[in-house]
Design a protein around this motif. Structure first.
Motif, mmCIF file in Angstrom:
data_model
loop_
_atom_site.group_PDB
_atom_site.id
_atom_site.type_symbol
_atom_site.label_atom_id
_atom_site.label_comp_id
_atom_site.label_asym_id
_atom_site.label_seq_id
_atom_site.Cartn_x
_atom_site.Cartn_y
_atom_site.Cartn_z
ATOM 1 N N UNK A 42 13.747 4.194 4.282
ATOM 2 C CA UNK A 42 12.696 4.703 4.724
ATOM 3 C C UNK A 42 12.532 4.382 6.127
ATOM 4 N N UNK A 43 13.497 3.481 6.513
ATOM 5 C CA UNK A 43 13.514 3.074 8.143
ATOM 6 C C UNK A 43 14.276 4.704 9.199
ATOM 7 N N UNK A 44 14.691 5.432 7.567
ATOM 8 C CA UNK A 44 15.428 7.103 8.662
ATOM 9 C C UNK A 44 14.736 7.702 8.668
ATOM 10 N N UNK B 151 6.954 15.052 9.462
ATOM 11 C CA UNK B 151 8.656 13.684 8.505
ATOM 12 C C UNK B 151 8.558 15.340 7.305
ATOM 13 N N UNK B 152 9.508 15.934 6.762
ATOM 14 C CA UNK B 152 9.350 16.655 5.501
ATOM 15 C C UNK B 152 9.496 16.440 4.544
ATOM 16 N N UNK B 153 8.728 16.930 3.668
ATOM 17 C CA UNK B 153 8.000 16.753 2.425
ATOM 18 C C UNK B 153 8.982 16.835 1.175
ATOM 19 N N UNK B 154 10.159 16.589 1.482
ATOM 20 C CA UNK B 154 11.142 16.735 0.835
ATOM 21 C C UNK B 154 11.581 15.359 0.600
ATOM 22 N N UNK B 155 11.935 14.791 -0.971
ATOM 23 C CA UNK B 155 12.297 13.133 -1.152
ATOM 24 C C UNK B 155 13.500 12.903 -0.552
ATOM 25 N N UNK B 156 13.924 11.765 -0.352
ATOM 26 C CA UNK B 156 15.018 11.092 -0.027
ATOM 27 C C UNK B 156 15.898 10.925 -1.501
ATOM 28 N N UNK B 157 17.010 11.438 -1.452
ATOM 29 C CA UNK B 157 17.623 11.360 -2.375
ATOM 30 C C UNK B 157 18.852 10.442 -2.870
ATOM 31 N N UNK C 167 22.785 4.070 -14.498
ATOM 32 C CA UNK C 167 21.803 4.871 -15.225
ATOM 33 C C UNK C 167 20.490 3.248 -16.004
ATOM 34 N N UNK C 168 21.311 2.151 -16.157
ATOM 35 C CA UNK C 168 20.703 1.153 -16.415
ATOM 36 C C UNK C 168 20.116 0.507 -15.248
ATOM 37 N N UNK C 169 20.117 0.585 -14.060
ATOM 38 C CA UNK C 169 19.831 0.267 -12.808
ATOM 39 C C UNK C 169 18.476 1.054 -12.635
ATOM 40 N N UNK C 170 18.569 3.145 -12.786
ATOM 41 C CA UNK C 170 17.955 3.756 -12.634
ATOM 42 C C UNK C 170 17.146 3.485 -13.283
ATOM 43 N N UNK C 171 16.711 3.144 -14.203
ATOM 44 C CA UNK C 171 15.427 3.079 -15.741
ATOM 45 C C UNK C 171 14.931 2.170 -14.853
ATOM 46 N N UNK C 172 15.434 1.509 -14.830
ATOM 47 C CA UNK C 172 15.212 -0.200 -13.963
ATOM 48 C C UNK C 172 13.970 0.252 -13.122
ATOM 49 N N UNK C 173 14.752 0.855 -11.767
ATOM 50 C CA UNK C 173 14.541 0.777 -10.866
ATOM 51 C C UNK C 173 13.301 1.638 -11.108
ATOM 52 N N UNK C 174 12.910 2.782 -12.026
ATOM 53 C CA UNK C 174 11.872 4.116 -12.470
ATOM 54 C C UNK C 174 10.458 3.488 -13.146
ATOM 55 N N UNK D 79 7.712 4.050 -3.387
ATOM 56 C CA UNK D 79 8.639 5.218 -2.486
ATOM 57 C C UNK D 79 8.442 5.530 -3.665
ATOM 58 N N UNK D 80 8.375 4.898 -4.865
ATOM 59 C CA UNK D 80 9.291 5.824 -6.222
ATOM 60 C C UNK D 80 8.212 7.127 -6.525
ATOM 61 N N UNK D 81 6.737 5.927 -6.319
ATOM 62 C CA UNK D 81 5.747 7.441 -7.462
ATOM 63 C C UNK D 81 4.785 7.879 -5.979
ATOM 64 N N UNK D 82 5.233 7.244 -4.703
ATOM 65 C CA UNK D 82 4.708 7.910 -3.649
ATOM 66 C C UNK D 82 5.488 9.657 -3.148
#
Length: 114
Positions: free
Chosen positions: A16-18, A29-35, A41-48, A69-72
């Motif tokens: 977000x800061x970058x 700002x580029x329209x490309x999301x930051x990857x 995989x558990x952390x990714x599923x929980x984060x989403x 930030x993930x939703x946007x």
């Protein structure tokens, strides 16, 4: 999983800061999301997932801000296998071959002192 999840949140704060810095420098700002890559995989599923989970009720609310930030579509979480995780050189003791591979992937040159 909890430590990986908190690391994802910290990475989201840095991203977000970058992104803000980039928008200040380029005024566009580029329209490309930051990857953000993660090897858990558990952390990714929980984060989403913004739904309530009894096993995670102890997590502080400050660790859930990245859901917005993930939703946007500012941040995208992506799985990468442990064998391909370049950041391992910064967090673990790894064999020389993997050290060389990670260094090359990061654009670094190592000098061995023997």
């Amino acid at each position: 999983m909890e430590a990986e999840y908190m690391a994802l949140v910290t990475a989201t704060q840095e991203a977000k800061w970058l992104r803000h810095l980039e928008s200040e420098l380029h005024k566009k700002l580029m329209d490309v999301p930051t990857v953000i890559y993660c090897d858990n995989q558990s952390a990714i599923k929980f984060a989403g997932n913004d739904s309530y989970c009894a096993r995670s009720k102890h997590n502080n609310i400050r660790y859930h801000f990245h859901l917005e930030k993930v939703a946007n579509k500012e941040i995208t979480l992506s799985y990468i296998g442990t064998q391909n995780m370049v950041a391992d050189i910064l967090t673990k003791t790894i064999p020389h071959k993997k050290t060389d591979d990670c260094s090359t992937a990061m654009g670094l040159q190592l000098r061995r002192v023997c």
